[in-house]
Write a protein that holds these residues in place. Structure first.
Motif, PDB file in Angstrom:
ATOM      1  N   GLU A  12     -23.800  51.220  18.823  1.00 12.18           N
ATOM      2  CA  GLU A  12     -24.653  50.896  17.675  1.00 12.18           C
ATOM      3  C   GLU A  12     -23.953  49.898  16.741  1.00 12.18           C
ATOM      4  OE1 GLU A  12     -27.672  51.185  17.125  1.00 12.18           O
ATOM      5  OE2 GLU A  12     -27.933  51.003  14.949  1.00 12.18           O
ATOM      6  N   LEU A  13     -22.656  50.068  16.552  1.00 13.22           N
ATOM      7  CA  LEU A  13     -21.908  49.109  15.724  1.00 13.22           C
ATOM      8  C   LEU A  13     -21.938  47.729  16.377  1.00 13.22           C
ATOM      9  CD1 LEU A  13     -18.895  51.428  14.796  1.00 13.22           C
ATOM     10  CD2 LEU A  13     -20.423  50.339  13.133  1.00 13.22           C
ATOM     11  N   TYR A  14     -21.762  47.693  17.684  1.00 10.72           N
ATOM     12  CA  TYR A  14     -21.772  46.419  18.434  1.00 10.72           C
ATOM     13  C   TYR A  14     -23.122  45.715  18.256  1.00 10.72           C
ATOM     14  CZ  TYR A  14     -21.261  43.343  22.552  1.00 10.72           C
ATOM     15  OH  TYR A  14     -21.185  42.260  23.404  1.00 10.72           O
ATOM     16  N   LYS A  15     -24.169  46.513  18.366  1.00 14.64           N
ATOM     17  CA  LYS A  15     -25.523  45.964  18.199  1.00 14.64           C
ATOM     18  C   LYS A  15     -25.707  45.366  16.798  1.00 14.64           C
ATOM     19  CE  LYS A  15     -29.793  48.125  18.479  1.00 14.64           C
ATOM     20  NZ  LYS A  15     -30.521  49.331  18.819  1.00 14.64           N
ATOM     21  N   ASN A  16     -24.954  45.894  15.849  1.00 12.01           N
ATOM     22  CA  ASN A  16     -25.061  45.421  14.464  1.00 12.01           C
ATOM     23  C   ASN A  16     -23.979  44.389  14.111  1.00 12.01           C
ATOM     24  OD1 ASN A  16     -27.226  47.003  12.724  1.00 12.01           O
ATOM     25  ND2 ASN A  16     -26.479  48.348  14.350  1.00 12.01           N
ATOM     26  N   GLY A  17     -23.497  43.711  15.131  1.00 14.01           N
ATOM     27  CA  GLY A  17     -22.594  42.571  14.883  1.00 14.01           C
ATOM     28  C   GLY A  17     -21.127  42.909  14.778  1.00 14.01           C
ATOM     29  N   LYS A  18     -20.774  44.155  15.007  1.00 17.39           N
ATOM     30  CA  LYS A  18     -19.355  44.532  14.948  1.00 17.39           C
ATOM     31  C   LYS A  18     -18.789  44.385  16.363  1.00 17.39           C
ATOM     32  CE  LYS A  18     -19.840  45.576  10.617  1.00 17.39           C
ATOM     33  NZ  LYS A  18     -19.401  44.579   9.626  1.00 17.39           N
ATOM     34  N   LYS A  19     -18.236  43.228  16.610  1.00 18.60           N
ATOM     35  CA  LYS A  19     -17.855  42.840  17.980  1.00 18.60           C
ATOM     36  C   LYS A  19     -16.434  43.226  18.344  1.00 18.60           C
ATOM     37  CE  LYS A  19     -21.602  40.161  18.452  1.00 18.60           C
ATOM     38  NZ  LYS A  19     -22.702  40.557  19.297  1.00 18.60           N
ATOM     39  N   ILE A  20     -15.670  43.636  17.347  1.00 17.24           N
ATOM     40  CA  ILE A  20     -14.249  43.937  17.584  1.00 17.24           C
ATOM     41  C   ILE A  20     -13.953  45.359  17.117  1.00 17.24           C
ATOM     42  CG2 ILE A  20     -11.862  43.288  16.997  1.00 17.24           C
ATOM     43  CD1 ILE A  20     -13.044  40.441  16.340  1.00 17.24           C
ATOM     44  N   GLU A  21     -13.374  46.141  18.014  1.00 16.10           N
ATOM     45  CA  GLU A  21     -12.944  47.490  17.617  1.00 16.10           C
ATOM     46  C   GLU A  21     -11.425  47.478  17.503  1.00 16.10           C
ATOM     47  OE1 GLU A  21     -14.199  50.669  20.195  1.00 16.10           O
ATOM     48  OE2 GLU A  21     -13.096  52.192  19.066  1.00 16.10           O
TER      49      GLU A  21
END
Ligand code: PA5
Length: 445
Positions: free
Chosen positions: A256-265
């Motif tokens: 869900e974070l990735y879908k919201n533009g958070k591409k780096i963990e």
């Protein structure tokens, strides 16, 4: 055994949207369980913890004892999944300094075959010159250049220094049952060998002999490590309700974070001993998810060290990141800040506090600051740095990775992209069989 808290992501994504992944998670779990998803010939890791037998552990422990009895140093030769798991566990559990002492309770474990540094290998072979050393040659394919090159050097040195008979005793191979040069050498030389199961890929192999043998040689309890993984296999099983399954929640939240533009963990730790757990995690998620032009980029930092370097970027740089913090609840040792009458350093406000209390406040303060700065935060709490916790943590990340990769829609169990550099390197080095590629690459130079 571990707890996952996603509260500090919820200003950025909603709980409702995370829970909306329930059906996708269920489908991923079914696909893993029934072997109906992509890469289904590499699912041997899924129930590996609960299928490890006492006999297998006894065999590993007996071989470990032979090396412990006959070696001051054991070199683990391997790369990627063939060394990171062992290193992650050994460094997480080892005393940071006793390996420097003369009286050692276990052989020093060193690593090779994970780079092609001439200076590194020269210095290693120099260091080993007056040491009783052994080697574990770990390669599933048995043909990985970095590992094969290091092993060629180490095998010769071991035989020259210790004689063929002793070398046979202290060289162990962990490789495929039938194919690859490492298997041929092991069989020809009569080395003790262990098999990496066909259906377990390198980065999921820490609970096979790949990880277990070096960990046992280093003096850690592989039974407890496996027990921790077994407990986590249960806690993250497909019949555990979504809301109670930490692997399901972790996989859903990161997607869900990735879908919201958070591409780096960014995987964060506050304990330097976890550095190689992060390296292992980076490989697990990077090789599993980074494909088809998709995938969260896995990065890692060691805090508070890196708060004085990467901390600035994290606080105020591009807002495409989120953090997953591994927090260790209890330290192994106790150390309090002393009081000082003169108080010249002004630190008496910390007098009597445990060092870990200061560390925990750094952790909490950083989390709040980073959330304020626009960085969603997840928190994984493990009780302590011991075999059970680490075994559980590793399995938690593996099962979450399988689920997460399936949600993303990729095959988490292959790594086709790793071949591109190898093809070029072999062409440039004129490896037999690469004549056409050699001609083609020369034309590009
Ligand atoms: O996860 C993987 O499959 C890879 O990282 C491998 O572990 C790595 O490339 C080493 O391969 P091998 O064990 O065949 O030498």
């Amino acid at each position: 055994m571990i707890s996952l808290n996603i509260e500090k992501t919820l200003g950025f994504i909603s709980k409702e949207n995370v829970f909306a992944y329930e059906a996708q998670v269920k489908a991923a779990q079914e696909a893993l369980e029934n072997g109906t998803g992509k890469g289904n010939d590499f699912l041997g890791w899924l129930h590996l913890p609960s299928s490890i037998t006492k006999e297998h552990l006894a065999d590993l422990k007996a071989t470990a004892q032979t090396l412990r009895d006959n070696c001051e140093v054991v070199v683990v030769a391997g790369i990627g999944g063939s060394y990171l798991g062992a290193r992650a566990v050994i460094e997480a559990l080892s005393n940071s300094f006793t390996w420097l002492q003369d009286k050692k309770t276990a052989p020093v474990i060193l690593y090779a075959g994970h780079n092609i540094g001439e200076d590194y290998l020269y210095e290693l072979t120099e260091y080993l010159k007056d040491k009783k050393f052994g080697v574990i040659n770990i390669s599933k394919s048995g043909t990985t250049t970095e590992t094969a090159l290091a092993f060629r050097l180490l095998k010769k040195q071991c035989e020259d220094q210790r004689g063929k008979d002793m070398a046979k005793k202290v060289i162990v191979a962990i490789t495929d049952a039938k194919k690859g040069a490492a298997r041929v050498t092991a069989d020809n030389e009569g080395y003790k060998s262990f098999i990496i199961p066909d259906n377990v890929g390198g980065r999921f192999s820490v609970l096979t002999p790949v990880g277990l043998l070096p960990i046992a040689i280093a003096g850690f309890d592989i039974e407890k490590l496996v027990a921790g993984a077994v407990a986590m296999e249960k806690a993250c099983g497909k019949d555990v309700p979504f809301a109670e399954n930490p692997a399901a929640i972790y996989a859903a939240t990161r997607n869900e974070l990735y879908k919201n533009g958070k591409k780096i963990e960014i995987l964060v730790n506050y304990n330097p001993k976890l550095h190689y757990v992060s390296e292992w995690w980076k490989q697990l998620y990077g090789e599993s998810e980074g494909k088809e032009n998709k995938g969260i980029f896995p990065a890692a930092v060691d805090f508070s060290t890196d708060l004085h370097s990467m901390g600035q970027w994290i606080q105020e740089g591009e807002r495409t990141i989120y953090e997953t913090v591994i927090s260790v609840e209890k330290t192994q040792h106790s150390l309090q800040v002393p009081s000082d009458e003169a108080n010249l350093d002004g630190l008496n406000f910390l007098a009597g506090k445990h060092v870990d209390e200061v560390n925990k406040m750094a952790e909490l303060g950083t989390q709040l600051a980073h959330v304020d700065g626009g960085v969603p935060n997840m928190r994984i709490v493990i009780p302590a740095l011991n075999e059970e916790s680490i075994g559980g943590l590793l399995y938690f990340f593996e099962i979450a990775c399988g689920i997460s990769g399936y949600i993303l829609g990729v095959n988490p169990f292959n790594q086709p992209g790793v071949e591109a550099y190898k093809k070029n390197m072999f062409a440039l080095l004129n490896k037999p069989g690469y004549e056409e590629e050699s001609k083609a690459i020369q034309a590009r130079l």
